[in-house]
Design a protein around this motif. Structure first.
Motif, short mmCIF file in Angstrom:
data_model
loop_
_atom_site.label_atom_id
_atom_site.label_comp_id
_atom_site.label_asym_id
_atom_site.label_seq_id
_atom_site.Cartn_x
_atom_site.Cartn_y
_atom_site.Cartn_z
N ALA A 1 0.83 -1.21 0.00
CA ALA A 1 0.00 0.00 0.00
C ALA A 1 0.86 1.26 0.00
O ALA A 1 0.57 2.23 -0.70
CB ALA A 1 -0.94 -0.01 1.20
N ALA A 2 1.93 1.25 0.78
CA ALA A 2 2.78 2.45 0.91
C ALA A 2 3.56 2.74 -0.36
O ALA A 2 3.72 3.91 -0.73
CB ALA A 2 3.74 2.28 2.08
N ILE A 3 4.05 1.72 -1.05
CA ILE A 3 4.87 1.96 -2.23
C ILE A 3 4.07 2.66 -3.33
O ILE A 3 4.62 3.43 -4.10
CB ILE A 3 5.51 0.65 -2.74
CG1 ILE A 3 6.73 0.94 -3.61
CG2 ILE A 3 4.54 -0.19 -3.53
CD1 ILE A 3 7.93 1.38 -2.85
N ARG A 4 2.78 2.45 -3.34
CA ARG A 4 1.93 3.09 -4.36
C ARG A 4 1.80 4.59 -4.13
O ARG A 4 1.52 5.33 -5.06
CB ARG A 4 0.56 2.42 -4.39
CG ARG A 4 0.66 0.99 -4.88
CD ARG A 4 -0.64 0.22 -4.89
NE ARG A 4 -1.82 1.03 -4.96
CZ ARG A 4 -2.99 0.70 -4.45
NH1 ARG A 4 -3.11 -0.43 -3.82
NH2 ARG A 4 -4.02 1.48 -4.56
N VAL A 5 1.97 5.04 -2.90
CA VAL A 5 1.83 6.47 -2.58
C VAL A 5 3.13 7.05 -2.01
O VAL A 5 3.12 8.10 -1.36
CB VAL A 5 0.65 6.71 -1.61
CG1 VAL A 5 -0.67 6.40 -2.29
CG2 VAL A 5 0.82 5.92 -0.34
N LEU A 6 4.25 6.36 -2.25
CA LEU A 6 5.52 6.80 -1.68
C LEU A 6 5.90 8.23 -2.04
O LEU A 6 6.37 8.96 -1.16
CB LEU A 6 6.64 5.82 -2.06
CG LEU A 6 7.97 6.06 -1.36
CD1 LEU A 6 7.83 6.04 0.15
CD2 LEU A 6 8.99 5.02 -1.80
N PRO A 7 5.70 8.69 -3.27
CA PRO A 7 6.03 10.10 -3.54
C PRO A 7 5.30 11.07 -2.60
O PRO A 7 5.89 12.02 -2.10
CB PRO A 7 5.62 10.30 -5.00
CG PRO A 7 5.78 8.94 -5.59
CD PRO A 7 5.33 7.99 -4.50
#
Length: 68
Positions: free
Chosen positions: A13-19
């Motif tokens: 989940a986090a990698i998808r919104v990391l920016p």
């Protein structure tokens, strides 16, 4: 009864919104290609360039100290 934390699901989940996450947590930085270049929040860093977060695998490194 204790529940186990599903770190794999959190990472996915986090990698998808990391920016958006690094922009919020490390607002003094800037994006250079696939990396977020910023000041290291854990030491008295004064210059951009030595601390980077790769936005796609989510890995980070401090090239001044060798930490990663």
């Amino acid at each position: 009864m204790s529940k186990r934390i599903n770190f794999e699901a959190i990472n996915f989940a986090a990698i998808r919104v990391l920016p958006a996450i690094v922009f919020r947590w490390l607002p003094d930085g800037k994006q250079e290609g696939p990396e977020w270049v910023c000041l290291n929040p854990r030491r008295a860093d004064r210059h951009l360039g030595s601390f980077k977060v790769n936005l796609y695998p989510g890995m980070w490194a401090d090239f001044a100290t060798g930490d990663c």
